[in-house]
Design a protein around this motif. Sequence first.
Motif: not given
Length: 153
Positions: A37-66
């Motif tokens: 749902a967050a579209k975080v590809p392998y091998p990345f363990e987490y969505a980065s702070y920078e990714q979350i800050q620049t994402a759309s609201p829906a993507s941001k929420n999905a990344m935080i939940l991931f």
Amino acid sequence: MAVLVIPDQYGYVLLAAVSTFLVGSWHGLRVGSYRKAAKVPYPFEYASYEQIQTASPASKNAMILFNSAQRAHQNFNENHPIALGSMLISGLKYPSATAILAAVWSVNRVVYALGYTNGTEAGKGRYYGILWFLAHHIMMGMAGKAAWDVAMA
């Protein structure tokens, strides 16, 4: 030399221990669905702070939940070996109490994970499952006592 006798109720301890494997597998599957749902590809363990800050609201929420699901899973993995060892050792002397505490541990690891991703203030809901922590430390103490008794026999 001490002789270890496996108590009749030890099967319940083993069943409780197996339940932790199921909880761990459930965590992994859950993280996978949040990753997708967050579209975080392998091998990345987490969505980065920078990714979350620049994402759309829906993507941001999905990344935080991931990230929250991933953190709950990692917390499980950090604590699982200690809990499992404590179960198997303490169950030799206190099988019924250990089986009950191990069941409390497993159920509350699920509650912890669900709370971590409940969508309100990321991560705060994990406190709903905090009983795992109490069961964890009681089993550690019981394992220590059981090991001491064997060593002193």
